[in-house]
Scaffold this motif. Structure first.
Motif, PDB file in Angstrom:
ATOM      1  N   GLY A 167      51.306  28.812  35.254  1.00 54.29           N
ATOM      2  CA  GLY A 167      52.317  29.769  35.220  1.00 54.29           C
ATOM      3  C   GLY A 167      52.956  29.935  34.129  1.00 54.29           C
ATOM      4  O   GLY A 167      52.773  29.008  33.210  1.00 54.29           O
ATOM      5  N   GLY A 168      53.860  30.802  33.901  1.00 58.90           N
ATOM      6  CA  GLY A 168      54.724  31.008  32.672  1.00 58.90           C
ATOM      7  C   GLY A 168      55.191  32.514  32.386  1.00 58.90           C
ATOM      8  O   GLY A 168      54.469  33.413  33.056  1.00 58.90           O
ATOM      9  N   PRO A 169      55.626  32.833  31.288  1.00 57.97           N
ATOM     10  CA  PRO A 169      55.953  34.146  30.754  1.00 57.97           C
ATOM     11  C   PRO A 169      54.663  35.044  30.607  1.00 57.97           C
ATOM     12  O   PRO A 169      53.692  34.409  30.283  1.00 57.97           O
ATOM     13  N   PHE A 170      54.818  36.133  31.037  1.00 59.71           N
ATOM     14  CA  PHE A 170      53.761  37.269  30.429  1.00 59.71           C
ATOM     15  C   PHE A 170      54.416  38.530  30.477  1.00 59.71           C
ATOM     16  O   PHE A 170      55.524  39.008  30.526  1.00 59.71           O
ATOM     17  N   GLU A 171      53.565  39.310  29.532  1.00 63.14           N
ATOM     18  CA  GLU A 171      53.889  40.864  29.422  1.00 63.14           C
ATOM     19  C   GLU A 171      52.667  41.665  29.520  1.00 63.14           C
ATOM     20  O   GLU A 171      51.547  41.260  28.970  1.00 63.14           O
ATOM     21  N   LEU A 172      52.861  42.466  30.340  1.00 65.42           N
ATOM     22  CA  LEU A 172      51.832  43.379  30.864  1.00 65.42           C
ATOM     23  C   LEU A 172      52.133  44.919  30.974  1.00 65.42           C
ATOM     24  O   LEU A 172      53.462  45.165  30.761  1.00 65.42           O
ATOM     25  N   VAL A 173      51.222  45.490  31.660  1.00 64.19           N
ATOM     26  CA  VAL A 173      51.503  47.122  31.652  1.00 64.19           C
ATOM     27  C   VAL A 173      51.411  47.329  33.184  1.00 64.19           C
ATOM     28  O   VAL A 173      50.459  47.194  33.927  1.00 64.19           O
ATOM     29  N   ASN A 174      52.660  48.305  33.770  1.00 66.33           N
ATOM     30  CA  ASN A 174      52.398  48.553  35.119  1.00 66.33           C
ATOM     31  C   ASN A 174      51.528  49.694  35.187  1.00 66.33           C
ATOM     32  O   ASN A 174      51.171  50.500  34.279  1.00 66.33           O
ATOM     33  N   ALA A 175      51.688  50.203  36.629  1.00 70.23           N
ATOM     34  CA  ALA A 175      50.917  51.494  36.839  1.00 70.23           C
ATOM     35  C   ALA A 175      51.671  52.665  36.324  1.00 70.23           C
ATOM     36  O   ALA A 175      51.013  53.889  36.010  1.00 70.23           O
ATOM     37  N   GLN A 176      52.935  52.768  35.901  1.00 69.05           N
ATOM     38  CA  GLN A 176      53.574  53.852  35.209  1.00 69.05           C
ATOM     39  C   GLN A 176      53.403  53.740  33.719  1.00 69.05           C
ATOM     40  O   GLN A 176      53.844  54.560  33.001  1.00 69.05           O
ATOM     41  N   PRO A 218      40.587  44.908  31.569  1.00 68.98           N
ATOM     42  CA  PRO A 218      41.559  46.020  31.088  1.00 68.98           C
ATOM     43  C   PRO A 218      40.531  47.244  30.297  1.00 68.98           C
ATOM     44  O   PRO A 218      41.232  48.223  30.393  1.00 68.98           O
ATOM     45  N   GLU A 219      39.430  46.763  30.285  1.00 71.67           N
ATOM     46  CA  GLU A 219      38.567  47.848  29.810  1.00 71.67           C
ATOM     47  C   GLU A 219      38.464  49.209  30.558  1.00 71.67           C
ATOM     48  O   GLU A 219      38.368  50.289  30.191  1.00 71.67           O
ATOM     49  N   ARG A 220      38.500  48.806  31.982  1.00 75.81           N
ATOM     50  CA  ARG A 220      38.174  49.803  32.928  1.00 75.81           C
ATOM     51  C   ARG A 220      39.633  50.127  33.808  1.00 75.81           C
ATOM     52  O   ARG A 220      39.785  51.326  34.060  1.00 75.81           O
ATOM     53  N   ASP A 221      40.147  49.094  33.772  1.00 76.26           N
ATOM     54  CA  ASP A 221      41.554  49.145  34.774  1.00 76.26           C
ATOM     55  C   ASP A 221      42.459  49.683  34.056  1.00 76.26           C
ATOM     56  O   ASP A 221      43.363  48.990  33.274  1.00 76.26           O
ATOM     57  N   THR A 222      42.708  50.956  33.901  1.00 72.35           N
ATOM     58  CA  THR A 222      43.958  51.491  33.387  1.00 72.35           C
ATOM     59  C   THR A 222      45.102  51.554  34.182  1.00 72.35           C
ATOM     60  O   THR A 222      45.008  51.034  35.623  1.00 72.35           O
ATOM     61  N   PRO A 223      46.194  51.853  33.788  1.00 72.27           N
ATOM     62  CA  PRO A 223      47.415  51.734  34.682  1.00 72.27           C
ATOM     63  C   PRO A 223      47.246  52.535  35.843  1.00 72.27           C
ATOM     64  O   PRO A 223      47.582  52.025  36.964  1.00 72.27           O
ATOM     65  N   GLU A 224      46.578  53.823  35.912  1.00 69.47           N
ATOM     66  CA  GLU A 224      46.692  54.523  37.068  1.00 69.47           C
ATOM     67  C   GLU A 224      45.484  53.964  38.108  1.00 69.47           C
ATOM     68  O   GLU A 224      45.799  53.835  39.118  1.00 69.47           O
ATOM     69  N   ALA A 225      44.430  53.345  37.713  1.00 71.33           N
ATOM     70  CA  ALA A 225      43.508  52.469  38.246  1.00 71.33           C
ATOM     71  C   ALA A 225      44.209  51.601  39.200  1.00 71.33           C
ATOM     72  O   ALA A 225      43.839  51.036  40.122  1.00 71.33           O
ATOM     73  N   VAL A 226      44.795  50.602  38.450  1.00 74.59           N
ATOM     74  CA  VAL A 226      45.183  49.401  39.077  1.00 74.59           C
ATOM     75  C   VAL A 226      46.485  49.756  40.185  1.00 74.59           C
ATOM     76  O   VAL A 226      46.580  49.165  41.100  1.00 74.59           O
ATOM     77  N   GLY A 227      47.137  50.969  39.726  1.00 70.41           N
ATOM     78  CA  GLY A 227      48.196  51.364  40.714  1.00 70.41           C
ATOM     79  C   GLY A 227      47.518  51.920  41.839  1.00 70.41           C
ATOM     80  O   GLY A 227      48.040  51.597  42.906  1.00 70.41           O
ATOM     81  N   ILE A 275      52.160  45.431  43.565  1.00 70.47           N
ATOM     82  CA  ILE A 275      52.387  45.794  42.003  1.00 70.47           C
ATOM     83  C   ILE A 275      50.965  45.557  41.509  1.00 70.47           C
ATOM     84  O   ILE A 275      50.412  44.517  41.456  1.00 70.47           O
ATOM     85  N   GLY A 276      50.513  46.639  40.732  1.00 70.46           N
ATOM     86  CA  GLY A 276      49.015  46.556  39.920  1.00 70.46           C
ATOM     87  C   GLY A 276      49.709  46.474  38.345  1.00 70.46           C
ATOM     88  O   GLY A 276      50.408  47.158  37.977  1.00 70.46           O
ATOM     89  N   LEU A 277      48.974  45.329  38.022  1.00 71.47           N
ATOM     90  CA  LEU A 277      49.306  45.401  36.363  1.00 71.47           C
ATOM     91  C   LEU A 277      47.778  45.406  35.486  1.00 71.47           C
ATOM     92  O   LEU A 277      47.031  44.662  36.129  1.00 71.47           O
ATOM     93  N   THR A 278      48.190  46.050  34.301  1.00 66.01           N
ATOM     94  CA  THR A 278      46.894  45.752  33.281  1.00 66.01           C
ATOM     95  C   THR A 278      47.531  45.422  31.889  1.00 66.01           C
ATOM     96  O   THR A 278      48.599  44.913  31.868  1.00 66.01           O
ATOM     97  N   GLY A 279      46.907  45.817  30.876  1.00 63.50           N
ATOM     98  CA  GLY A 279      47.501  45.394  29.628  1.00 63.50           C
ATOM     99  C   GLY A 279      46.202  45.401  28.387  1.00 63.50           C
ATOM    100  O   GLY A 279      45.200  45.758  28.832  1.00 63.50           O
ATOM    101  N   SER A 280      46.376  45.034  27.403  1.00 62.50           N
ATOM    102  CA  SER A 280      45.625  44.933  26.342  1.00 62.50           C
ATOM    103  C   SER A 280      44.856  43.654  26.638  1.00 62.50           C
ATOM    104  O   SER A 280      45.216  42.907  27.361  1.00 62.50           O
TER     105      SER A 280
END
Length: 206
Positions: free
Chosen positions: A49-58, A115-124, A135-140
């Protein structure tokens, strides 16, 4: 002389009981979750575990502090997964409902490793279909790799000539607590009831 022996035996018993009590208190203070742990983790729980920075469904960039605001069940998978991911996340969703029935609020979290296919909308959409509070999360690719590395997960895209590729990946679910971080993991053979029972033990000791 018998009374001296009796007194000595009583003192030894008091010392043993006192020592055990002190050891138990020290152990509890060192790791309040020790009674809940079911297996050893190489290097200790602090190694996962530890810190992370990702992108949510919005489409917003979020950190672990934004996401893990209450006890959370984290799972790394992908929305195109044909069987394992839907089954595992459904199990987690059911465990969350069992815990909520006990008055324990837990957030289910789905982090993609595709992340190539899983856009914010897709994970949301995937997350919401599994549980209304998931909560769905993606990112670079770099953000996903960093989060995966922190939780020691494995994933590898299979070779394919089109967009219908599969991704090999590990299938652990991680229990993460605010202020404590990772505390336990669950294999996919655990039932919703087993996950809920184990998670409740940790939550009660927060």
């Amino acid at each position: 002389m018998r009374w001296i022996a009796a007194v000595a035996a009583a003192l030894v018993l008091v010392l043993l009981i006192g020592g055990t009590w002190l050891y138990t208190r020290q152990s509890a203070a060192a790791d309040p979750f020790e009674p809940c742990r079911t297996g050893a983790i190489a290097g200790g729980a602090g190694e996962i575990g530890g810190p992370f920075e990702l992108v949510n469904a919005q489409g917003e960039t979020v950190t672990d502090k934004d996401v893990i605001t209450e006890p959370s069940l984290l799972y790394f998978g992908y929305t195109f997964c044909p069987d394992v991911c839907p089954l595992d996340t459904a199990r987690n969703a059911e465990a969350v409902d069992l815990l909520e029935a006990q008055g324990k609020m837990v957030t289910p979290v789905f982090i993609t490793i595709d992340p190539e296919r899983d856009t914010p909308e897709a994970v949301g959409d995937f997350a919401f279909n599994m549980h209304e509070r998931m909560i769905g999360l993606t990112g670079s690719p770099e953000q996903i790799q960093a989060a995966s590395k922190a939780y020691r997960t494995y994933y590898k895209k299979q070779d394919a000539e089109d967009e219908f590729y599969l991704v090999d990946h590990s299938t652990f679910t991680y229990l993460v607590l605010p202020e404590h971080g990772f505390v336990e993991y669950f294999r996919r053979d655990k039932s919703p009831e087993e996950v809920a029972s184990a998670a409740a033990c940790f939550i009660d000791r927060m």
